[in-house]
Each structure stands twice: as C-alpha cells, then as structure tokens.
Design a protein around this motif. Sequence first.
Motif, short mmCIF file in Angstrom:
data_model
loop_
_atom_site.label_atom_id
_atom_site.label_comp_id
_atom_site.label_asym_id
_atom_site.label_seq_id
_atom_site.Cartn_x
_atom_site.Cartn_y
_atom_site.Cartn_z
N UNK A 92 0.81 -1.43 0.03
CA UNK A 92 0.02 0.12 0.01
C UNK A 92 0.85 1.29 0.02
N UNK A 93 1.90 1.38 0.89
CA UNK A 93 2.68 2.43 0.92
C UNK A 93 3.46 2.90 -0.61
N UNK A 94 3.88 1.65 -1.21
CA UNK A 94 4.40 1.94 -2.46
C UNK A 94 3.68 2.27 -3.61
N UNK A 95 2.31 1.45 -3.70
CA UNK A 95 1.38 1.91 -4.79
C UNK A 95 0.80 3.30 -4.34
N UNK A 96 0.66 3.67 -3.24
CA UNK A 96 0.07 5.11 -2.88
C UNK A 96 0.96 6.15 -3.23
N UNK A 97 2.41 5.82 -2.94
CA UNK A 97 3.37 6.60 -3.24
C UNK A 97 3.62 7.00 -4.65
#
Length: 188
Positions: free
Chosen positions: A144-149
């Motif tokens: 989630x962190x990578x995608x929303x980043x």
Amino acid sequence: MQRAMAAGATGEMGSGEEEEDTLLLWIPVWSELAAFGILIGAFLVASVIAPGDFAVARLHLKPGIAAINTLVLLTSGWQAAVAAGKGARLATRRRALVLAALLGFAFVAIKLYEYGTEIRFAGEAEFRSFFELYFILTGFHLVHVAFVGIVLILVAWRPRPANVELVTTLWHVIDLVWIVMFPILYLV
C-alpha cells in the motif's frame, strides 16, 4: 437537502454536491480499515493462542529500525497534510506530494532492509505462525505504501484539489494503520 436541490436546480455547485462526491473517498478508506482490521485481529488472536512463541519471535524483530521507519512515515504524512492544506500554492502542493512519496519510498527501502534481518527466523517451526502473519500484515502495508507513493507522484503532476484530498486521505489512513500496527507487532 432543500438547499442542495435548489442549488442543483439553478446549476450552482453547493455544499450538498460536494458532500456527495466524498462517497468515493470513504469507500476505499473504510475498505482499507476493514482489511487491515481483519489482519490485525488475526495477529492478535494468534498471539493469544501462542503467547510464548510470539514473545520469543518478537525478540528477532528490530524495534529500533521500525521506530525510525515510523518517524519517516509520520514525516511523510506531515508532508501530505501540507499538500492538502487550504490555500497551499501549486508549487507547495507539488513539492509536498513528491516529498511525501519519496519518504514513503524510504519507508519501503528501510522495511525491505529490516525484512532481510528477519527472514532467516521465519523458517523456524516455533516462529512460523508469528512470521507468516507478520509478513502478511507488514507486506500488505508495504504494498500500500509503495502503490500510494506512486499515486502521490502522479497526483503531484496534476494536483487537482479532489485528487489531492483523495490521495492524502488514503496516505493518512496508511499512517494510521502503521501507528496501530507498530506497538502490536514490536512492543506488546
């Protein structure tokens, strides 16, 4: 309600119409909270079933690294708040969104390093349940962190207010989830 209908009849955009638009914001927020709630609940139930194994497995985690990562993610959330601030200039929004994303990517890099220090213990039979749930929970968060980043970077390119509100709200939900996960995983 009458005010919103009157605004719709005259073609004006009133607060009623803006409120309707937020439904699309809250659907992913609540679905994220529900998904992480289920995973955190499973971790807590398993930790009650095998408290000794979970306590010993936690000794193989790196709470210092996780604490630094927590500060990185919270700083990223602060930048997301700057981007979403009322009256923020276009350049400020863009810069804050990019900084939030870069700090999110730093979180990912630090977490991957942390995984490298922990993965060797995952195969031990007495720690298997702990590490399976740990890697599922933190891995789901990491994705989630990578995608929303990535989405933060895309929104920085064209920071329309509705998009900024959506992506920064999701970013804050990801922060909130980590703030709940951190003590459960590392400190309990």
